[in-house]
Design a protein around this motif. Sequence first.
Motif, PDB file in Angstrom:
ATOM      1  N   ILE A   5      29.167  38.701  42.912  1.00 27.59           N
ATOM      2  CA  ILE A   5      30.520  38.091  42.222  1.00 27.59           C
ATOM      3  C   ILE A   5      31.170  39.851  41.739  1.00 27.59           C
ATOM      4  N   PRO A   6      30.347  40.627  41.170  1.00 26.64           N
ATOM      5  CA  PRO A   6      31.014  41.921  41.088  1.00 26.64           C
ATOM      6  C   PRO A   6      31.271  42.818  42.173  1.00 26.64           C
ATOM      7  N   LEU A   7      30.469  42.688  43.192  1.00 29.46           N
ATOM      8  CA  LEU A   7      30.780  43.313  44.087  1.00 29.46           C
ATOM      9  C   LEU A   7      32.210  42.948  45.032  1.00 29.46           C
ATOM     10  N   LEU A   8      32.081  41.694  45.098  1.00 25.02           N
ATOM     11  CA  LEU A   8      33.493  41.018  45.742  1.00 25.02           C
ATOM     12  C   LEU A   8      34.674  41.662  44.894  1.00 25.02           C
ATOM     13  N   ALA A   9      34.477  41.560  43.531  1.00 22.57           N
ATOM     14  CA  ALA A   9      35.652  41.704  42.814  1.00 22.57           C
ATOM     15  C   ALA A   9      35.869  43.493  42.818  1.00 22.57           C
ATOM     16  N   LEU A  10      35.073  44.252  42.936  1.00 22.54           N
ATOM     17  CA  LEU A  10      35.167  45.473  43.261  1.00 22.54           C
ATOM     18  C   LEU A  10      35.679  45.857  44.498  1.00 22.54           C
ATOM     19  N   LEU A  11      35.416  45.127  45.484  1.00 24.45           N
ATOM     20  CA  LEU A  11      35.957  45.429  47.006  1.00 24.45           C
ATOM     21  C   LEU A  11      37.434  44.975  46.800  1.00 24.45           C
ATOM     22  N   ALA A  12      37.741  43.776  46.194  1.00 21.62           N
ATOM     23  CA  ALA A  12      38.955  43.395  45.936  1.00 21.62           C
ATOM     24  C   ALA A  12      39.802  44.548  45.324  1.00 21.62           C
ATOM     25  N   THR A  13      39.441  45.138  44.157  1.00 22.97           N
ATOM     26  CA  THR A  13      40.118  46.129  43.453  1.00 22.97           C
ATOM     27  C   THR A  13      40.264  47.231  44.287  1.00 22.97           C
ATOM     28  N   LEU A  14      39.353  47.601  44.945  1.00 22.91           N
ATOM     29  CA  LEU A  14      39.470  48.635  45.884  1.00 22.91           C
ATOM     30  C   LEU A  14      40.534  48.712  47.164  1.00 22.91           C
ATOM     31  N   VAL A  15      40.893  47.509  47.422  1.00 29.45           N
ATOM     32  CA  VAL A  15      41.789  47.175  48.405  1.00 29.45           C
ATOM     33  C   VAL A  15      43.144  47.432  47.829  1.00 29.45           C
ATOM     34  N   LEU A 237      43.809  56.686  63.739  1.00 28.98           N
ATOM     35  CA  LEU A 237      43.272  57.282  62.442  1.00 28.98           C
ATOM     36  C   LEU A 237      44.001  58.286  62.113  1.00 28.98           C
ATOM     37  N   GLU A 238      44.600  59.157  62.902  1.00 26.88           N
ATOM     38  CA  GLU A 238      45.513  60.373  62.512  1.00 26.88           C
ATOM     39  C   GLU A 238      47.038  59.700  61.855  1.00 26.88           C
ATOM     40  N   GLU A 239      47.629  58.777  62.507  1.00 29.23           N
ATOM     41  CA  GLU A 239      48.776  58.432  61.933  1.00 29.23           C
ATOM     42  C   GLU A 239      49.029  57.325  60.828  1.00 29.23           C
ATOM     43  N   GLU A 240      47.772  56.696  60.704  1.00 27.08           N
ATOM     44  CA  GLU A 240      48.127  55.704  59.917  1.00 27.08           C
ATOM     45  C   GLU A 240      46.553  55.816  58.944  1.00 27.08           C
ATOM     46  N   PRO A 241      46.385  56.743  58.224  1.00 35.07           N
ATOM     47  CA  PRO A 241      45.153  57.026  57.309  1.00 35.07           C
ATOM     48  C   PRO A 241      44.894  55.930  56.290  1.00 35.07           C
ATOM     49  N   GLU A 242      46.044  55.839  55.761  1.00 34.17           N
ATOM     50  CA  GLU A 242      46.004  54.669  54.507  1.00 34.17           C
ATOM     51  C   GLU A 242      45.623  53.531  55.021  1.00 34.17           C
ATOM     52  N   ALA A 243      46.402  53.011  55.921  1.00 30.80           N
ATOM     53  CA  ALA A 243      46.300  51.897  56.702  1.00 30.80           C
ATOM     54  C   ALA A 243      44.869  51.214  57.034  1.00 30.80           C
ATOM     55  N   MET A 244      44.442  52.395  57.783  1.00 33.68           N
ATOM     56  CA  MET A 244      42.999  52.196  58.046  1.00 33.68           C
ATOM     57  C   MET A 244      41.625  52.194  56.934  1.00 33.68           C
ATOM     58  N   ARG A 245      42.298  52.776  56.071  1.00 30.37           N
ATOM     59  CA  ARG A 245      41.561  52.712  54.767  1.00 30.37           C
ATOM     60  C   ARG A 245      41.513  51.315  54.140  1.00 30.37           C
ATOM     61  N   ARG A 331      33.180  58.820  58.815  1.00 28.00           N
ATOM     62  CA  ARG A 331      33.750  59.400  57.528  1.00 28.00           C
ATOM     63  C   ARG A 331      34.341  58.462  56.871  1.00 28.00           C
ATOM     64  N   LEU A 332      35.374  57.639  57.517  1.00 31.23           N
ATOM     65  CA  LEU A 332      36.103  56.704  56.667  1.00 31.23           C
ATOM     66  C   LEU A 332      35.139  55.712  55.939  1.00 31.23           C
ATOM     67  N   TYR A 333      34.055  54.991  56.640  1.00 32.57           N
ATOM     68  CA  TYR A 333      33.158  54.174  55.892  1.00 32.57           C
ATOM     69  C   TYR A 333      32.331  54.946  54.672  1.00 32.57           C
ATOM     70  N   ASP A 334      32.111  56.156  54.949  1.00 30.23           N
ATOM     71  CA  ASP A 334      31.450  56.888  54.060  1.00 30.23           C
ATOM     72  C   ASP A 334      32.426  57.051  52.713  1.00 30.23           C
ATOM     73  N   GLU A 335      33.552  57.455  52.932  1.00 31.13           N
ATOM     74  CA  GLU A 335      34.768  57.700  51.816  1.00 31.13           C
ATOM     75  C   GLU A 335      34.854  56.439  50.790  1.00 31.13           C
ATOM     76  N   VAL A 336      35.153  55.348  51.831  1.00 25.95           N
ATOM     77  CA  VAL A 336      35.251  54.131  51.188  1.00 25.95           C
ATOM     78  C   VAL A 336      34.227  53.589  50.444  1.00 25.95           C
ATOM     79  N   GLU A 339      33.711  55.495  47.306  1.00 34.98           N
ATOM     80  CA  GLU A 339      34.726  55.301  46.234  1.00 34.98           C
ATOM     81  C   GLU A 339      34.129  53.874  45.442  1.00 34.98           C
ATOM     82  N   LEU A 340      33.535  52.989  46.338  1.00 35.64           N
ATOM     83  CA  LEU A 340      33.370  51.607  45.998  1.00 35.64           C
ATOM     84  C   LEU A 340      32.031  52.041  44.637  1.00 35.64           C
ATOM     85  N   ALA A 341      31.336  52.896  45.202  1.00 41.54           N
ATOM     86  CA  ALA A 341      30.161  53.071  44.452  1.00 41.54           C
ATOM     87  C   ALA A 341      30.405  53.609  42.754  1.00 41.54           C
TER      88      ALA A 341
END
Length: 343
Positions: A5-15, A237-245, A331-336, A339-341
């Motif tokens: 539950i905490p992790l799902l909540a954190l993921l929702a917050t991240l998004v 990835l270059e044109e829509e970095p925030e959307a891909m994040r 890189r995108l996976y590592d960054e997100v 941030e979650l951690a």
Amino acid sequence: MSRRIPLLALLATLVLGAVGLAKASDHSTTLEVGYMPILPVAQLFVMEGEGWTEEAGLELELTRFSSGPAMVQALASGELDVMYFGIGPAMVARANGVPIKVLAASIQEQIGLVARGELAGYFDQYDAAEAITRFTEEQNRQPKIATFPQGSVPDTVLRYWLIEQLGVGLEAVEIVAMGADRVQQALLAGAVDAASILEPILTTVQERDDSARVVARAGEMLPGQPGAVLAARERVLEEEPEAMRRLMALHLRATEMLVEEPGRAAPHVREFVGRRLIGLETVEAALSSPSSHYVSDPHAIREGTRRMHDFQLAQGSLRQPVDLEALFDTRLYDEVSAELATQ
């Protein structure tokens, strides 16, 4: 996992907030997404079914493909921004010069060998190599094993198992290539003795044929076997970095639900993979199966991908080598994830 539950909540917050991303009412990004209607890409079905993509300001224009090669053709013609498909087609596309990157895993070690009838009985008595030998000697024929066409993940796993793991070679069995619907039909009709295949066929066949059972899992057949992945064009990835994040964060969130709450995920998955043909209980059982190892970490499949790549190259099902370092972009996976951690 007690932290569900905490992790799902954190993921929702991240998004929706922690990374400062806009909601749909403020900004919406359209992405053309190609997918195959198979359980290994269930993350897409969950995020769409739960309404998370709209909440995150993403409008996904979905195009369904019946096979990996069909999606590779679409990529070559310039279609699609994002792909949910197998690692095999991803390698083929990159080898053919399509500038895509594998961003995340979706599943790992999802193939199983389901045997039925007399062959299943031999596996009960002997180890795999001996079971195949005894069946051939006593039944005066080789076991017929159905799978997808050569070059597919189920076919590659079967061939690797026969050659590298058992040492019996391809000549020990009769491999019958066919599509997913035909594999299940052939098994239930008794036209083949086994199949190297994925869920929900593994579960469905065992539910309908009392003699059927999974006699080998992917961990035994091709250790670390990679499955489906989340990939995207370099341009996107270059044109829509925030959307891909945002999409990556949703992918992580969906993976967590598939692992921890398959019952909640099942209706969404069923809607995409066969609402009229597969019962909800069967989908839930398939999502909870030992062959459903949902993962997001692309690092977890890199060694397995290299093993599969080298084997396919040696077998001739991959026509030219692929620069795997260029194929993966973690890189995108590592960054997100990082941030979650910190949340």
